[in-house]
Write a protein that holds these residues in place. Sequence first.
Motif, PDB file in Angstrom:
ATOM      1  N   ALA A   1      27.593  51.656  86.353  1.00  0.00           N
ATOM      2  CA  ALA A   1      27.850  52.858  85.564  1.00  0.00           C
ATOM      3  C   ALA A   1      26.729  53.877  85.751  1.00  0.00           C
ATOM      4  CB  ALA A   1      27.987  52.498  84.092  1.00  0.00           C
TER       5      ALA A   1
ATOM      6  N   GLN B   1      27.170  55.626  89.000  1.00  0.00           N
ATOM      7  CA  GLN B   1      28.220  56.669  88.925  1.00  0.00           C
ATOM      8  C   GLN B   1      27.650  57.962  88.357  1.00  0.00           C
ATOM      9  OE1 GLN B   1      31.053  55.709  90.029  1.00  0.00           O
ATOM     10  NE2 GLN B   1      31.598  53.657  89.337  1.00  0.00           N
ATOM     11  N   MET B   2      26.901  57.819  87.271  1.00  0.00           N
ATOM     12  CA  MET B   2      26.308  59.004  86.649  1.00  0.00           C
ATOM     13  C   MET B   2      25.351  59.694  87.616  1.00  0.00           C
ATOM     14  SD  MET B   2      25.438  57.577  82.848  1.00  0.00           S
ATOM     15  CE  MET B   2      26.713  57.172  81.650  1.00  0.00           C
TER      16      MET B   2
ATOM     17  N   VAL C   1      25.451  59.629  90.843  1.00  0.00           N
ATOM     18  CA  VAL C   1      26.218  60.302  91.905  1.00  0.00           C
ATOM     19  C   VAL C   1      26.609  61.704  91.419  1.00  0.00           C
ATOM     20  CG1 VAL C   1      28.396  60.312  93.181  1.00  0.00           C
ATOM     21  CG2 VAL C   1      27.070  58.195  92.999  1.00  0.00           C
TER      22      VAL C   1
END
Lengths: 267, 267
Positions: free
Chosen positions: B216, B219-220, B222
């Motif tokens: 997670a 993802q942030m 990215v």
Amino acid sequence: MIIIGEKINATRKSVRSIIQERQEKALASLAKDQAEAGASYIDINVGTGRGSAADEIEAMKWAVAVVCNAVDKPLCIDSADPPVLEAGLSALEGRSAMINSTKADEKSLGEILPLAAGFGVPVVALAMDDKGIPETVDGRLKACRMIVEKAREKKIPMENLFFDPLVLPISTDARQGRVTLDTLAAVKEAFPEARTTMGLSNVSYGLPGRSALNAAFLQMAVYAGLDAVIMDPLDEVMMDAVRSGEALVGKDRHFRKYTRAFRKKAR
Amino acid sequence: MIIIGEKINATRKSVRSIIQERQEKALASLAKDQAEAGASYIDINVGTGRGSAADEIEAMKWAVAVVCNAVDKPLCIDSADPPVLEAGLSALEGRSAMINSTKADEKSLGEILPLAAGFGVPVVALAMDDKGIPETVDGRLKACRMIVEKAREKKIPMENLFFDPLVLPISTDARQGRVTLDTLAAVKEAFPEARTTMGLSNVSYGLPGRSALNAAFLQMAVYAGLDAVIMDPLDEVMMDAVRSGEALVGKDRHFRKYTRAFRKKAR
């Protein structure tokens, strides 16, 4: 995170029957299941796109009464049709609620903001105008600015606006994921007291592995400043994404929600 | 996303033996496995924290030769010790590489930037100074500014700087996840030509469900602008996170990488 439970929506076939046939128990179950799974609001959308306006008004009144009776959560009265919204809000009998939704066009704002002001409830404000969903961050922000201006005229407090930056499928335009997230961040910067929400399953439309993509998009949105999400609270993948996302950005004090959910699953 | 494969690191016990005992086949396997799994760079860290400086120089020369022979990927020469870095860079025989890493203190910059300039290779630049890792975004950005200034003096092109905003465990300070991500975004804004990297598994230290938290956070990151990640490319959860993250922010043209990986798994 404010979780707006999306399951009571008559565009879904099984829900349509429940509403048309006034299946009280089934509707109450939909509300209870979502409340138990962690919904903060229960969304109610009775629009089948078929019946008459009068039918929809009656259906909304019935659904609001049933849900209020079944759970003690606030409701999210969901319709594009102001008389249906008004019927739902009038049936609340003291239960708190929000309106879902208005967009940035004169007609919608002229009819829906007075309801938000009159009933003193928050309203979901879509970052789109009468020409549709702008393709750019600037275009969407412009729509939000128009809503803010009209809301101020109606003396609606800024924290009662829940801006939805709107999510389009990335499969048709790969830039749209970033446009949504950047709009979200831009709204939080331009209107720090306003809040943000979205329903995000559209983002993965047309791609494989939708559940993981939706969860990843939710994580990114949590970092970008999402305050509320319209989703199925029974979807464990998404609920995990909410909890881990909030833990990572410091919104879960002492990691209580995160660790509690983790222990529950470990059992 | 540039994937820097982290597995050849002598702080891991199994790798330490491979290096100390000069197990050529085992080291080559570590390199090959990572290359096949999608590593863009193979990191080589032979520091055991025990042997002499001369031992480490010899170990680095040996490891670089073995890895260059095993795979055709660029290397990431990883040491805090300038003579070890120089030994590794001198053993490349034409293979491209990057340096991992310098921080914002006079000594480190004075010794490591000349190597980056002399060998014409990128360098990982840690957002910390001689007093440690600043707690705030401003503090970390200040460290980055000092590195930029010194790099300019040495005529190192901006795109050869890979800033690492540094990741601390959120379990000890819940705000640190956001500090890292905001530093990343601030670096991309202040120095748009520079690149960013991080090793992120620290973030979840002390919490349950680390793998999902790390994914997670990736993802942030990215979304915040991560260009490179130091990770285990054999970790499918993390590789999935890279692919879905890049798909969501429009960095995977026509979703080729995402759908290819998905089809491969479906088989």
